[in-house]
Design an enzyme around this catalytic site. Sequence first.
Site: not given
Ligand SMILES: C=C(O[C@@H]1C=C(C(=O)O)C=C[C@H]1O)C(=O)O
Length: 338
Positions: A160, A226, A332
């Site tokens: 990515r 975020r 999560e």
């Molecule tokens: C929970 C976390 O990451 C997770 C991973 C993500 C990704 O890699 O796109 C995005 C948000 C969350 O689902 C974090 O790092 O705080």
Amino acid sequence: MTQTPLSENGIDQGYALSTTLVDPDVADMIAARENVLGRVDYTTAAADPILSARSPRLALHMAHGKADSFSELWTTPHDVTAGMHDGVAYAHDGEFLFVAGRIAESGHYATATEKAYLTALGLIRDLGYPNCYRMWNVVGAINEDNAEGLENYRDFCLGRADAFATMRFNETEIPAATGIGALGGGIGFYFLTSRSGSPIAIENPQQVSAYHYPQRYGPKAPKFARATRMGGRVYVSGTASITGHESRHEGDLVRQTHLSLENIARVIGASNLWEHGIGDGYFLANLDHIKVYVRHAEDIPVVRGICERAFSPAAEVRYLNVDVCRSDLLVEIEGIAY
Ligand SMILES: C=C(O[C@@H]1C=C(C(=O)O)C=C[C@H]1O)C(=O)O
């Protein structure tokens, strides 16, 4: 009567997509009478994206049975144009675009992820919907190692990051995202993008930006914001029990759930949005279309109890029993603030 301002493509600028998380048979009924920009089935087996009744549809292996299966629909009042391109399915309505793809199960994800992301990101640019504001990625065996001993999640993050670098996405253009475990089926992903809207990326002052995580979490940091503000809403990324860059409350489900909620409240709260130049502020009670990911099925009742006290009783909330991107995270949460 007041007139809503129209953008050059004739679509009112205050307009946003509608979404709902419903049982699959309800989704069938809605899909029969509304314009569907995209449909994602959180179900018992993964499938490649297809065009179904002239709109994109993606099946993710995220449910253990019928009871926890549901469908996410993105609908629009406008006519939809849909197509397939190099294995990804897409649709657009003049202002918004939905694109979905799948990366086959493999012992090595970085190269295939980069390729699939370049296809999707190239497509959104070529079709004129370059402003990506939300991405979902579900990764099978997310905490297991690939053929070279690199965790699958980290392997995905590598591909990515390379795709974003090639497409010259800067930090302010990185969308809100979810990167979560799937029960199988390789990696499924879908994005929402906009033609004329400018998403505002929002960070959490108590968390290191994910794209600045140190190398101990993987060779290339996870590229996501975020949250993003778009069309009068805040799209909140998958949020867990992390402050700074470290996981907190290892093994403590209750504290992890509370910290995840606190992180969301801080991200969407008035003082943080003010710092990002956004006037509104939101509370957890403003969240809707919430997904709560829980690593251990037996933990769901406790997590649900905490969440029900925090969220509006009217909110659509779905609980999924899947793994989380770090093996020490038990829960999560994501949603949309309205
Ligand atoms: C929970 C976390 O990451 C997770 C991973 C993500 C990704 O890699 O796109 C995005 C948000 C969350 O689902 C974090 O790092 O705080």
